[in-house]
Design an enzyme around this catalytic site. Structure first.
Site, PDB file in Angstrom:
ATOM      1  N   HIS A 139     -32.205 -27.561  28.974  1.00  0.00           N
ATOM      2  CA  HIS A 139     -33.246 -27.686  29.997  1.00  0.00           C
ATOM      3  C   HIS A 139     -33.863 -26.297  30.222  1.00  0.00           C
ATOM      4  O   HIS A 139     -33.759 -25.715  31.303  1.00  0.00           O
ATOM      5  CB  HIS A 139     -32.638 -28.228  31.291  1.00  0.00           C
ATOM      6  CG  HIS A 139     -33.622 -28.837  32.229  1.00  0.00           C
ATOM      7  ND1 HIS A 139     -34.995 -28.744  32.047  1.00  0.00           N
ATOM      8  CD2 HIS A 139     -33.441 -29.549  33.389  1.00  0.00           C
ATOM      9  CE1 HIS A 139     -35.596 -29.367  33.034  1.00  0.00           C
ATOM     10  NE2 HIS A 139     -34.694 -29.863  33.861  1.00  0.00           N
ATOM     11  N   CYS A 191     -30.375 -27.844  40.483  1.00  0.00           N
ATOM     12  CA  CYS A 191     -31.715 -28.139  39.961  1.00  0.00           C
ATOM     13  C   CYS A 191     -32.319 -29.408  40.537  1.00  0.00           C
ATOM     14  O   CYS A 191     -33.517 -29.640  40.373  1.00  0.00           O
ATOM     15  CB  CYS A 191     -31.680 -28.191  38.432  1.00  0.00           C
ATOM     16  SG  CYS A 191     -30.755 -29.585  37.748  1.00  0.00           S
TER      17      CYS A 191
END
Length: 309
Positions: free
Chosen positions: A128, A264
């Site tokens: 990511h 996140c």
């Protein structure tokens, strides 16, 4: 050769710092740089549901003078009748860049192979990297220089966030600790890649099974959902395996005084983190979420400039 951003180590330490510097500039003045004025179009493709990725890329592309073209693979030929490489050859004649939030890393690599416009990994099962640019930007804002900072990621170390923290943190010269149980550790190859990078940048990589040992004395404590998209059928098993890695006030108390907490999002309060931590004074999750916008804008500006040179 076209530059892409498929994993965190696709950029050098100097390039990572350059992108973060630019992100800070764009955060101070959102409309200072507009390379997509025209407007030029950026294709943003989604295999998975999304909030932060969809909003930050759509807003960021518009900020840069461009037009975001949001594509759902459920309503396109990609992944059905058409290969990733064929889709890329169609898109590259009409768009300035391709952003893809998907499952397998191999699809991104296929799309980027031979494509004449930059391809950006907006999330895959393995990495990511856009989130990590935002996270590094947030740490830098709150704690200063990244080099020498120590962070601990707790939970599923084999998830895209755990693996990206290894690569991006090592690239920044940070000391990265991953705490996870057996069966949830990062791949040997990612650990080896991160270790090799850290040897050049002065950072370090360490794997732990004891979350208390991993968190002791660190600057930043990080976790992520224990049940990522595509893993829902494993929920009961994962909750049992990962329960001891929950970040609560007691665990945060082992970190350095003034340490920060990051996630996140989306978060399952009460599972990977308690509400008093994620909503508490050490949490910087809202700055982290906002910084997706600024970091991704900087990345797009940088990639477009690299490919125009």
């Amino acid at each position: 050769m076209t530059r892409h951003f498929l994993r965190d180590d696709d950029i050098s330490p100097a390039e990572q710092a350059e992108i973060l510097d630019l992100a800070l500039e764009l955060k101070r003045d959102r409309f200072a740089v507009r390379p997509l004025t025209g407007p030029q179009t950026v294709a943003v493709i989604f295999d998975k549901s999304s909030t932060r990725t969809r909003v930050s890329f759509a807003v960021g592309i518009a900020d840069l003078g461009g037009s975001p073209l949001i594509i759902s693979t459920a309503n396109s030929q990609l992944g059905g009748k058409e290969t990733a490489s064929d889709t890329a050859r169609v898109l590259e004649r009409q768009v300035a860049a391709i952003v893809w939030r998907t499952y397998g890393q191999a699809g991104l690599e296929e799309m980027a192979l031979g494509t004449t416009v930059p391809v950006v990994n907006a999330l895959s099962d393995d990495f990511h990297p856009c989130q990590l640019l935002a996270d590094l930007l947030t740490i830098r804002e709150h704690r200063g220089d990244l080099a020498g900072q120590t962070l601990a990621f707790l939970g599923d170390g084999a998830c895209n966030m755990g693996q990206s923290y290894l690569l991006a943190g090592a690239t920044a010269g940070m000391h990265v600790r991953i705490a996870s149980p057996a069966g949830y550790t990062p791949t040997d190859q990612v650990v080896a890649d991160a270790t090799a990078i850290a040897a050049r940048t002065g950072g370090s990589v360490a794997l732990f099974t004891d979350p208390r040992e991993a968190v002791t004395g660190v600057d930043v404590v990080i976790t992520d959902t224990w049940v990522s998209m595509g893993k829902e059928e494993e929920k009961a098993t994962r909750l049992g395996d990962l329960g001891q890695y929950r970040v609560d006030a007691e665990l945060m108390g082992l970190a350095k005084p003034g340490a920060h907490f990051m996630h996140c999002l989306p978060a399952d309060r009460g599972y990977e983190v308690t509400a008093d931590v994620i909503d508490g004074p050490q949490s910087i999750i809202w700055d982290e979420a906002e910084n997706r916008l600024h970091a991704q804008k900087a990345l797009l500006v940088w990639l477009l400039a690299q490919n125009a040179a």
